[in-house]
Enzyme design. Structure first.
Site, PDB file in Angstrom:
ATOM      1  N   GLY A   1       0.840  -1.191   0.000  1.00  0.00           N
ATOM      2  CA  GLY A   1       0.000   0.000   0.000  1.00  0.00           C
ATOM      3  C   GLY A   1       0.872   1.237   0.000  1.00  0.00           C
ATOM      4  O   GLY A   1       2.099   1.157   0.154  1.00  0.00           O
TER       5      GLY A   1
ATOM      6  N   SER B   1       6.087  -1.906  -2.055  1.00  0.00           N
ATOM      7  CA  SER B   1       6.128  -2.820  -3.211  1.00  0.00           C
ATOM      8  C   SER B   1       5.126  -2.379  -4.273  1.00  0.00           C
ATOM      9  O   SER B   1       4.110  -3.038  -4.486  1.00  0.00           O
ATOM     10  CB  SER B   1       5.898  -4.275  -2.786  1.00  0.00           C
ATOM     11  OG  SER B   1       4.749  -4.442  -1.983  1.00  0.00           O
TER      12      SER B   1
ATOM     13  N   SER C   1       2.657   4.770   1.138  1.00  0.00           N
ATOM     14  CA  SER C   1       3.250   5.261   2.375  1.00  0.00           C
ATOM     15  C   SER C   1       2.168   5.989   3.172  1.00  0.00           C
ATOM     16  O   SER C   1       1.440   6.811   2.630  1.00  0.00           O
ATOM     17  CB  SER C   1       4.400   6.224   2.051  1.00  0.00           C
ATOM     18  OG  SER C   1       4.955   6.754   3.244  1.00  0.00           O
ATOM     19  N   GLY C   2       2.037   5.646   4.441  1.00  0.00           N
ATOM     20  CA  GLY C   2       1.019   6.273   5.266  1.00  0.00           C
ATOM     21  C   GLY C   2      -0.319   5.563   5.268  1.00  0.00           C
ATOM     22  O   GLY C   2      -1.250   5.974   5.947  1.00  0.00           O
ATOM     23  N   SER C   3      -0.415   4.458   4.519  1.00  0.00           N
ATOM     24  CA  SER C   3      -1.686   3.723   4.467  1.00  0.00           C
ATOM     25  C   SER C   3      -1.932   2.928   5.747  1.00  0.00           C
ATOM     26  O   SER C   3      -3.074   2.584   6.069  1.00  0.00           O
ATOM     27  CB  SER C   3      -1.719   2.789   3.254  1.00  0.00           C
ATOM     28  OG  SER C   3      -0.700   1.806   3.343  1.00  0.00           O
TER      29      SER C   3
ATOM     30  N   LYS D   1       0.422   0.184   6.673  1.00  0.00           N
ATOM     31  CA  LYS D   1       0.986  -1.164   6.522  1.00  0.00           C
ATOM     32  C   LYS D   1       1.730  -1.622   7.783  1.00  0.00           C
ATOM     33  O   LYS D   1       1.435  -2.695   8.323  1.00  0.00           O
ATOM     34  CB  LYS D   1       1.968  -1.198   5.333  1.00  0.00           C
ATOM     35  CG  LYS D   1       1.345  -0.931   3.990  1.00  0.00           C
ATOM     36  CD  LYS D   1       2.383  -0.998   2.881  1.00  0.00           C
ATOM     37  CE  LYS D   1       3.530  -0.020   3.063  1.00  0.00           C
ATOM     38  NZ  LYS D   1       3.093   1.395   3.102  1.00  0.00           N
ATOM     39  N   SER D   2       2.678  -0.844   8.216  1.00  0.00           N
ATOM     40  CA  SER D   2       3.487  -1.239   9.373  1.00  0.00           C
ATOM     41  C   SER D   2       2.648  -1.310  10.637  1.00  0.00           C
ATOM     42  O   SER D   2       2.849  -2.204  11.479  1.00  0.00           O
ATOM     43  CB  SER D   2       4.646  -0.255   9.564  1.00  0.00           C
ATOM     44  OG  SER D   2       5.552  -0.336   8.487  1.00  0.00           O
TER      45      SER D   2
END
Length: 200
Positions: A34, A108, A36-38, A40-41
């Site tokens: 996804g 990715s 950046s900022g979605s 994920k982490s």
């Protein structure tokens, strides 16, 4: 193409099936993708904590963390992004052979790279998790201040700004962090693992 010569594959004394039986779960990779900022982490960490607390053996590979070590020689050009994903796929495969449930949190951005990772890891072990949030939402969150730097021209090849993101066409799990909170998203992932018998 490999540059190494005169190498022979060495078979391990303990097979993956033995490790899987001892650990008690079916090894798989949760491939979070996804913008950046979605989230994920954040989602990946929440899932990792839930699984660990349930007694499962897990490991989380985070994009930024990996670029501090294994992939610190790579930039963010298209070529480097492809190599970044290739290396992560290979490392993930080693963790899978050890019997673990592996999470990877990487943008990715290219479908071809994710398909290549899936081909290497295997359809039955590769779980693509699309962490979906509109670009506008990700920019508002901007937890690392990267979008603003990209808009100001300080960062080049930034996904969503001057480099494309290709959304998954048929992800195994589709999460909306714009609508659901982190706990709800994490529960969806764990439910998928339960329903598909990766965990009991």
């Amino acid at each position: 193409m490999s540059k190494a010569t005169n190498i022979v594959w060495h078979d391990a004394g303990v097979c993956p099936e033995e490790r899987q039986e001892k650990i008690g779960s079916k090894p798989c990779i949760l491939w979070y993708t996804g913008l950046s900022g979605s989230g994920k982490s954040t989602v990946a960490n929440a899932v990792d904590r839930l699984l660990f607390d349930k007694g499962y053996t897990t490991y989380l590979l985070d994009g930024d963390n990996v670029r501090h070590g294994l992939n610190k020689d790579l930039g963010f050009s298209d070529v480097d992004r492809v190599e970044n994903i290739r290396r992560i796929s290979e490392v993930s495969n080693l963790f899978l052979d050890a019997g673990l449930i592996v999470s990877t949190a990487f943008i990715s951005p290219f479908r071809a790279d994710r398909l290549q990772a899936k081909a290497l890891i295997g359809d039955e072990r590769f779980i693509e998790v699309f962490v979906d949030a509109p670009l506008e939402t990700c920019e508002k969150r901007d937890p690392k201040g990267l979008y603003q730097k990209a808009r100001d021209g300080m960062i080049k090849n930034f996904t969503g700004i001057d480099s494309p993101y290709e959304s998954p066409l048929a992800p195994s799990i589709h999460l909306s962090t714009n609508c659901d909170d982190i706990e709800q998203c994490a529960s969806q992932v764990v439910d998928y693992l339960l329903n598909n018998q990766f965990i009991k």
